[in-house]
Design a protein around this motif. Structure first.
Motif, PDB file in Angstrom:
ATOM      1  N   GLU A  15       0.833  -1.212   0.000  1.00  0.00           N
ATOM      2  CA  GLU A  15       0.000   0.000   0.000  1.00  0.00           C
ATOM      3  C   GLU A  15       0.863   1.255   0.000  1.00  0.00           C
ATOM      4  O   GLU A  15       0.568   2.229  -0.705  1.00  0.00           O
ATOM      5  N   ALA A  16       1.925   1.252   0.804  1.00  0.00           N
ATOM      6  CA  ALA A  16       2.807   2.418   0.863  1.00  0.00           C
ATOM      7  C   ALA A  16       3.448   2.673  -0.501  1.00  0.00           C
ATOM      8  O   ALA A  16       3.526   3.831  -0.952  1.00  0.00           O
ATOM      9  N   ARG A  17       3.890   1.609  -1.169  1.00  0.00           N
ATOM     10  CA  ARG A  17       4.485   1.771  -2.506  1.00  0.00           C
ATOM     11  C   ARG A  17       3.464   2.307  -3.497  1.00  0.00           C
ATOM     12  O   ARG A  17       3.764   3.183  -4.314  1.00  0.00           O
ATOM     13  N   LEU A  18       2.237   1.811  -3.427  1.00  0.00           N
ATOM     14  CA  LEU A  18       1.192   2.279  -4.335  1.00  0.00           C
ATOM     15  C   LEU A  18       0.861   3.752  -4.082  1.00  0.00           C
ATOM     16  O   LEU A  18       0.642   4.511  -5.032  1.00  0.00           O
ATOM     17  N   CYS A  19       0.838   4.158  -2.821  1.00  0.00           N
ATOM     18  CA  CYS A  19       0.596   5.571  -2.515  1.00  0.00           C
ATOM     19  C   CYS A  19       1.697   6.427  -3.115  1.00  0.00           C
ATOM     20  O   CYS A  19       1.425   7.500  -3.675  1.00  0.00           O
ATOM     21  N   LYS A  20       2.942   5.965  -3.019  1.00  0.00           N
ATOM     22  CA  LYS A  20       4.051   6.714  -3.607  1.00  0.00           C
ATOM     23  C   LYS A  20       3.897   6.794  -5.125  1.00  0.00           C
ATOM     24  O   LYS A  20       4.077   7.861  -5.721  1.00  0.00           O
ATOM     25  N   GLN A  21       3.542   5.678  -5.748  1.00  0.00           N
ATOM     26  CA  GLN A  21       3.340   5.678  -7.202  1.00  0.00           C
ATOM     27  C   GLN A  21       2.206   6.616  -7.590  1.00  0.00           C
ATOM     28  O   GLN A  21       2.284   7.321  -8.607  1.00  0.00           O
ATOM     29  N   LEU A  22       1.158   6.638  -6.796  1.00  0.00           N
ATOM     30  CA  LEU A  22       0.022   7.504  -7.081  1.00  0.00           C
ATOM     31  C   LEU A  22       0.418   8.975  -6.934  1.00  0.00           C
ATOM     32  O   LEU A  22       0.027   9.810  -7.756  1.00  0.00           O
ATOM     33  N   ARG A  23       1.225   9.293  -5.910  1.00  0.00           N
ATOM     34  CA  ARG A  23       1.720  10.667  -5.765  1.00  0.00           C
ATOM     35  C   ARG A  23       2.528  11.079  -6.988  1.00  0.00           C
ATOM     36  O   ARG A  23       2.373  12.188  -7.501  1.00  0.00           O
ATOM     37  N   ILE A  24       3.377  10.191  -7.454  1.00  0.00           N
ATOM     38  CA  ILE A  24       4.179  10.477  -8.648  1.00  0.00           C
ATOM     39  C   ILE A  24       3.258  10.700  -9.851  1.00  0.00           C
ATOM     40  O   ILE A  24       3.477  11.605 -10.657  1.00  0.00           O
ATOM     41  N   GLY A  25       2.222   9.871  -9.953  1.00  0.00           N
ATOM     42  CA  GLY A  25       1.254  10.036 -11.040  1.00  0.00           C
ATOM     43  C   GLY A  25       0.541  11.375 -10.972  1.00  0.00           C
ATOM     44  O   GLY A  25       0.334  12.042 -12.003  1.00  0.00           O
ATOM     45  N   PHE A  26       0.179  11.802  -9.767  1.00  0.00           N
ATOM     46  CA  PHE A  26      -0.470  13.103  -9.609  1.00  0.00           C
ATOM     47  C   PHE A  26       0.491  14.237  -9.949  1.00  0.00           C
ATOM     48  O   PHE A  26       0.090  15.249 -10.527  1.00  0.00           O
ATOM     49  N   GLU A  27       1.747  14.076  -9.573  1.00  0.00           N
ATOM     50  CA  GLU A  27       2.745  15.076  -9.944  1.00  0.00           C
ATOM     51  C   GLU A  27       2.873  15.149 -11.467  1.00  0.00           C
ATOM     52  O   GLU A  27       3.003  16.247 -12.027  1.00  0.00           O
ATOM     53  N   SER A  28       2.809  14.003 -12.132  1.00  0.00           N
ATOM     54  CA  SER A  28       2.866  13.985 -13.602  1.00  0.00           C
ATOM     55  C   SER A  28       1.660  14.704 -14.193  1.00  0.00           C
ATOM     56  O   SER A  28       1.788  15.429 -15.190  1.00  0.00           O
ATOM     57  N   GLN A  29       0.494  14.508 -13.591  1.00  0.00           N
ATOM     58  CA  GLN A  29      -0.697  15.220 -14.052  1.00  0.00           C
ATOM     59  C   GLN A  29      -0.500  16.725 -13.897  1.00  0.00           C
ATOM     60  O   GLN A  29      -0.805  17.499 -14.810  1.00  0.00           O
ATOM     61  N   GLN A  30       0.004  17.119 -12.746  1.00  0.00           N
ATOM     62  CA  GLN A  30       0.214  18.545 -12.485  1.00  0.00           C
ATOM     63  C   GLN A  30       1.218  19.117 -13.476  1.00  0.00           C
ATOM     64  O   GLN A  30       1.008  20.216 -14.009  1.00  0.00           O
ATOM     65  N   ASP A  31       2.285  18.391 -13.742  1.00  0.00           N
ATOM     66  CA  ASP A  31       3.287  18.853 -14.708  1.00  0.00           C
ATOM     67  C   ASP A  31       2.683  18.976 -16.101  1.00  0.00           C
ATOM     68  O   ASP A  31       2.970  19.939 -16.825  1.00  0.00           O
ATOM     69  N   ALA A  32       1.847  18.008 -16.479  1.00  0.00           N
ATOM     70  CA  ALA A  32       1.229  18.043 -17.802  1.00  0.00           C
ATOM     71  C   ALA A  32       0.271  19.227 -17.929  1.00  0.00           C
ATOM     72  O   ALA A  32       0.219  19.885 -18.977  1.00  0.00           O
ATOM     73  N   VAL A  33      -0.475  19.508 -16.858  1.00  0.00           N
ATOM     74  CA  VAL A  33      -1.378  20.665 -16.873  1.00  0.00           C
ATOM     75  C   VAL A  33      -0.570  21.944 -17.008  1.00  0.00           C
ATOM     76  O   VAL A  33      -0.889  22.818 -17.824  1.00  0.00           O
TER      77      VAL A  33
END
Length: 126
Positions: A19-37
């Motif tokens: 779960e902790a690893r998935l949360c980290k991956q999800l944070r990275i994914g959200f950062e990618s979304q923010q960067d793309a925006v």
């Protein structure tokens, strides 16, 4: 201690670490979304949204697995606060450590979601 309880604790530790690893991956994914925006990159945003959707689904499954394990080990599906209280015994030290890492990772994820929402609201208002 029963072998079953020891095995359940080991599997619960692994589940919490997952779960902790998935949360980290999800944070990275959200950062990618923010960067793309911020970059005005609709294809990058679509890719990041797709990736975070997959990770979110996997995280939900991991949560269900953890809930099942806590039910088997502690007799009830415990939320993080109750799980913390139930793990006061020394035998639960590895579970408690994994739990604390997972809880911190989830907290960081929540902060990242708030930042992303604020960023999207500003972008949408422009």
């Amino acid at each position: 201690m029963h072998l079953k309880e020891e095995s359940l604790r080991e599997v619960l530790v692994e589940a919490l670490q997952h779960e902790a690893r998935l949360c980290k991956q999800l944070r990275i994914g959200f950062e990618s979304q923010q960067d793309a925006v911020a970059a005005g990159d609709p294809d990058g945003l679509a890719d990041a949204v797709f990736a975070t959707t997959r990770i979110t689904q996997t995280l939900e499954e991991a949560k269900r697995q953890r809930q099942s394990l806590t039910s088997s080990l502690f007799g009830a599906d415990l939320d993080f606060d109750d799980l913390n209280d139930a793990m006061s015994e020394d035998v639960n030290r590895p579970v408690r450590k994994a739990f604390l890492v997972a809880a911190e990772s989830a907290s960081r994820l929540q902060r990242e979601v708030r930042v992303l929402r604020a960023s999207l609201q500003i972008t949408m208002a422009d």
